[in-house]
Design a protein around this motif. Structure first.
Motif, PDB file in Angstrom:
ATOM      1  N   ALA A   1       6.634  12.641  -0.793  1.00 36.84           N
ATOM      2  CA  ALA A   1       6.115  12.392   0.559  1.00 36.84           C
ATOM      3  C   ALA A   1       4.996  13.367   0.893  1.00 36.84           C
ATOM      4  O   ALA A   1       3.945  12.982   1.427  1.00 36.84           O
ATOM      5  CB  ALA A   1       7.242  12.511   1.579  1.00 36.84           C
ATOM      6  N   ASP A   2       5.195  14.638   0.565  1.00 35.41           N
ATOM      7  CA  ASP A   2       4.189  15.658   0.879  1.00 35.41           C
ATOM      8  C   ASP A   2       2.926  15.474   0.041  1.00 35.41           C
ATOM      9  O   ASP A   2       1.834  15.864   0.481  1.00 35.41           O
ATOM     10  CB  ASP A   2       4.764  17.052   0.626  1.00 35.41           C
ATOM     11  N   ARG A   3       3.066  14.902  -1.155  1.00 34.84           N
ATOM     12  CA  ARG A   3       1.928  14.764  -2.066  1.00 34.84           C
ATOM     13  C   ARG A   3       1.524  13.297  -2.252  1.00 34.84           C
ATOM     14  O   ARG A   3       0.989  12.921  -3.293  1.00 34.84           O
ATOM     15  CB  ARG A   3       2.276  15.398  -3.414  1.00 34.84           C
ATOM     16  N   GLU A   4       1.766  12.498  -1.226  1.00 35.43           N
ATOM     17  CA  GLU A   4       1.516  11.055  -1.332  1.00 35.43           C
ATOM     18  C   GLU A   4       0.078  10.759  -1.737  1.00 35.43           C
ATOM     19  O   GLU A   4      -0.167   9.931  -2.623  1.00 35.43           O
ATOM     20  CB  GLU A   4       1.826  10.368   0.006  1.00 35.43           C
ATOM     21  N   GLU A   5      -0.889  11.413  -1.106  1.00 35.41           N
ATOM     22  CA  GLU A   5      -2.282  11.128  -1.414  1.00 35.41           C
ATOM     23  C   GLU A   5      -2.632  11.548  -2.839  1.00 35.41           C
ATOM     24  O   GLU A   5      -3.408  10.869  -3.515  1.00 35.41           O
ATOM     25  CB  GLU A   5      -3.197  11.823  -0.404  1.00 35.41           C
ATOM     26  N   GLU A   6      -2.079  12.656  -3.301  1.00 37.99           N
ATOM     27  CA  GLU A   6      -2.342  13.109  -4.664  1.00 37.99           C
ATOM     28  C   GLU A   6      -1.822  12.097  -5.681  1.00 37.99           C
ATOM     29  O   GLU A   6      -2.523  11.753  -6.646  1.00 37.99           O
ATOM     30  CB  GLU A   6      -1.687  14.469  -4.886  1.00 37.99           C
ATOM     31  N   PHE A   7      -0.595  11.603  -5.477  1.00 38.14           N
ATOM     32  CA  PHE A   7      -0.040  10.612  -6.396  1.00 38.14           C
ATOM     33  C   PHE A   7      -0.794   9.289  -6.297  1.00 38.14           C
ATOM     34  O   PHE A   7      -1.067   8.643  -7.323  1.00 38.14           O
ATOM     35  CB  PHE A   7       1.445  10.401  -6.106  1.00 38.14           C
TER      36      PHE A   7
ATOM     37  N   GLY B   1      -5.727   2.175 -12.500  1.00 38.55           N
ATOM     38  CA  GLY B   1      -6.733   1.242 -12.023  1.00 38.55           C
ATOM     39  C   GLY B   1      -6.363   0.464 -10.778  1.00 38.55           C
ATOM     40  O   GLY B   1      -7.250  -0.125 -10.152  1.00 38.55           O
ATOM     41  N   LYS B   2      -5.094   0.447 -10.391  1.00 39.27           N
ATOM     42  CA  LYS B   2      -4.687  -0.449  -9.313  1.00 39.27           C
ATOM     43  C   LYS B   2      -5.320  -0.062  -7.971  1.00 39.27           C
ATOM     44  O   LYS B   2      -5.784   1.068  -7.788  1.00 39.27           O
ATOM     45  CB  LYS B   2      -3.168  -0.518  -9.196  1.00 39.27           C
ATOM     46  N   LEU B   3      -5.343  -1.014  -7.064  1.00 43.53           N
ATOM     47  CA  LEU B   3      -5.910  -0.789  -5.741  1.00 43.53           C
ATOM     48  C   LEU B   3      -5.163   0.337  -5.040  1.00 43.53           C
ATOM     49  O   LEU B   3      -3.974   0.558  -5.266  1.00 43.53           O
ATOM     50  CB  LEU B   3      -5.821  -2.063  -4.900  1.00 43.53           C
ATOM     51  N   ARG B   4      -5.867   1.034  -4.144  1.00 41.43           N
ATOM     52  CA  ARG B   4      -5.238   2.136  -3.423  1.00 41.43           C
ATOM     53  C   ARG B   4      -3.999   1.663  -2.665  1.00 41.43           C
ATOM     54  O   ARG B   4      -2.978   2.358  -2.641  1.00 41.43           O
ATOM     55  CB  ARG B   4      -6.236   2.753  -2.440  1.00 41.43           C
ATOM     56  N   ALA B   5      -4.084   0.487  -2.063  1.00 37.27           N
ATOM     57  CA  ALA B   5      -2.920  -0.022  -1.328  1.00 37.27           C
ATOM     58  C   ALA B   5      -1.754  -0.269  -2.267  1.00 37.27           C
ATOM     59  O   ALA B   5      -0.591  -0.005  -1.926  1.00 37.27           O
ATOM     60  CB  ALA B   5      -3.291  -1.308  -0.580  1.00 37.27           C
ATOM     61  N   GLU B   6      -2.039  -0.777  -3.475  1.00 40.18           N
ATOM     62  CA  GLU B   6      -0.981  -0.994  -4.459  1.00 40.18           C
ATOM     63  C   GLU B   6      -0.397   0.329  -4.935  1.00 40.18           C
ATOM     64  O   GLU B   6       0.818   0.464  -5.125  1.00 40.18           O
ATOM     65  CB  GLU B   6      -1.532  -1.790  -5.644  1.00 40.18           C
ATOM     66  N   ALA B   7      -1.261   1.320  -5.137  1.00 39.40           N
ATOM     67  CA  ALA B   7      -0.791   2.632  -5.580  1.00 39.40           C
ATOM     68  C   ALA B   7       0.053   3.298  -4.498  1.00 39.40           C
ATOM     69  O   ALA B   7       1.100   3.899  -4.793  1.00 39.40           O
ATOM     70  CB  ALA B   7      -1.981   3.511  -5.943  1.00 39.40           C
ATOM     71  N   ARG B   8      -0.380   3.211  -3.257  1.00 35.62           N
ATOM     72  CA  ARG B   8       0.391   3.809  -2.169  1.00 35.62           C
ATOM     73  C   ARG B   8       1.747   3.125  -2.032  1.00 35.62           C
ATOM     74  O   ARG B   8       2.764   3.787  -1.781  1.00 35.62           O
ATOM     75  CB  ARG B   8      -0.395   3.724  -0.864  1.00 35.62           C
ATOM     76  N   ALA B   9       1.774   1.820  -2.223  1.00 41.59           N
ATOM     77  CA  ALA B   9       3.051   1.101  -2.176  1.00 41.59           C
ATOM     78  C   ALA B   9       3.968   1.550  -3.308  1.00 41.59           C
ATOM     79  O   ALA B   9       5.198   1.596  -3.147  1.00 41.59           O
ATOM     80  CB  ALA B   9       2.811  -0.407  -2.247  1.00 41.59           C
TER      81      ALA B   9
END
Length: 424
Positions: free
Chosen positions: A89-95, A104-112
């Motif tokens: 949770a704290d490193r969500e943007e890093e992951f 390669g996946k879309l940012r929305a897919e990666a965040r999901a």
């Protein structure tokens, strides 16, 4: 061509293996280049390439850590998983950035995917109080019968590239909760995300040796399967590799858990709402560029609505915007590695050199052809005609491999392209 965008450099230790609480290069000193599939000029780093010697060290570390981790008990082990969830949770943007950059996946897919990994950790930690045994009636007088659970021991976890965080987490979390110690061997195509996960586990307080990371390709994985101290292997990937693992481990009764993909079908019948059907197929077939074992790889369509369905679908597919995962306007990401020939490379002004493939729809696909039977793992949809509900169900259920078993032999004096799957 524009300059390569400046990106956050990868920490030097994340290029290495993680064994017994320490980051270290492969014994051989060999490395493998990891590149961004959306922009092949972007070299993410030179990651260590392990072999059997590194797997041996990792298994030894896991075996040494096993007694202490087993004695900790499931509730205290679950606390480490909860702490790992907080790390994600704290490193969500890093992951999220790492997944997009190397897979390669879309940012929305990666965040999901990060959200899915956190949910898996939360669910698994909640199982800690359910790991007890049972008492059972005994036939003999003055006899008390009961069962209890014990961890298998050291397990090897071999994960794929298409979900480089979520799949390792749903292997690591239950293994660690149950008291096993583990060696994680991720895909060589997505080493950074696995390194970040291992780093997060260390920061979450997971003791040295409990979770070890061995980067590399087949040599490291084969060494885990062959190692006599490895009590179980969990593998997600191709049928060929899964079969090899199962065969290699069979002589010593190695416990294997294999997830080997599928050939998923959407059935579109004559009474379907075609616009909603197109929405479902579009997302299922071309989300993450079709690189999911749950992707919609076949559309089995009633002949009476086939043309109307295809007219709507092809219009929507042709308009999909293929591009880098970190471009908010992209709708279809690149595939994970280069396609050497064919495949209809996508091209548009300003698109960097990358692994882009044009979303593809193929009609008039015979139900028993290779395209209709085998997993593609790309943005390709096979459209198979059907004559009503019963015929569509037979086609969807008839695969060379799957719950229905082998496809039936062809009836006499018919061709593979014209015969229909017989009733079961």
């Amino acid at each position: 061509m524009t300059d390569v965008p400046q990106r956050q450099p990868v920490a030097a230790h994340h290029l290495l293996n993680f064994i017994d609480g320490r980051w270290a290069p492969a014994a051989s000193g060999r490395t493998r280049t990891n590149r961004n599939p959306a922009d092949l000029r972007d070299r993410i780093g030179e990651f260590t390439e392990s072999d059997g010697a590194d797997a041996e060290r990792a298994v030894a570390a896991a075996a040494t850590a096993l007694p202490g981790w087993r004695a900790l008990g499931p509730i205290r082990r679950a606390a480490h998983l909860t702490a790992l969830g907080r790390q994600l949770a704290d490193r969500e943007e890093e992951f999220t950035a790492a997944i997009t950059r190397e897979q390669g996946k879309l940012r929305a897919e990666a965040r999901a995917e990060v959200a899915r990994a956190r949910a898996v950790l939360e669910f698994t930690a909640g199982q800690a109080r359910l790991l007890g045994g049972v008492t059972a009636p005994a036939e003999e007088d003055r006899t008390f019968a009961y069962t209890f659970r014990r961890p298998l021991g050291v397990v090897g976890l071999v994960s794929p590239w298409n979900f480089p965080l979520a799949i390792p987490v749903w292997k690591v979390a239950p293994a660690l909760l149950s008291g096993c110690t583990a060696v994680l061997k991720p895909s060589p195509l997505t080493p950074l995300t696995a390194a970040l996960l291992t780093d997060a586990a260390q920061r979450a307080g997971v003791p040295d040796g409990v979770l070890n990371l061995v980067q590399g390709d087949a040599a490291a994985g084969a060494a885990l399967v062959a190692h006599p101290q490895v009590a179980g292997i969990s593998f997600t990937g191709s049928l060929a590799v899964g079969t090899a693992i199962h065969t290699a481990g069979a002589p010593r009764l190695l416990r294997t858990q294999l997830e080997l993909g599928g050939k998923n079908a959407v059935i579109v019948l004559a009474d379907a709402d075609l616009d909603r059907a197109v929405d479902a197929v579009l997302h299922g077939a071309f989300g993450q560029a079709g690189q999911r074992c749950s992707a919609t790889s076949r559309a089995v369509v009633d002949r009476r609505v086939r043309d109307a369905f295809l007219a709507r679908l092809v219009k929507r597919v042709a308009a999909l915007r293929v591009g880098p995962g970190d471009d908010p306007d992209s709708e279809v990401c690149p595939v994970v590695d280069p396609v050497l020939c064919g495949g209809g490379p996508a091209a548009r002004p300003g698109l960097p050199e990358g692994c882009y493939v044009q979303p593809t729809v193929i009609r008039d696909v015979p139900w028993d052809s290779e395209l209709a039977q085998e997993e593609v793992f790309g943005p390709v949809l096979a459209v198979v005609d059907a004559d009503g509900f019963d015929d569509a169900m037979r086609i969807a259920n008839c695969r060379e491999r799957g719950p229905t078993g082998p496809a039936p032999p062809p009836p006499a004096r018919t061709t593979a392209s014209s015969r229909r799957p017989p009733r079961r």
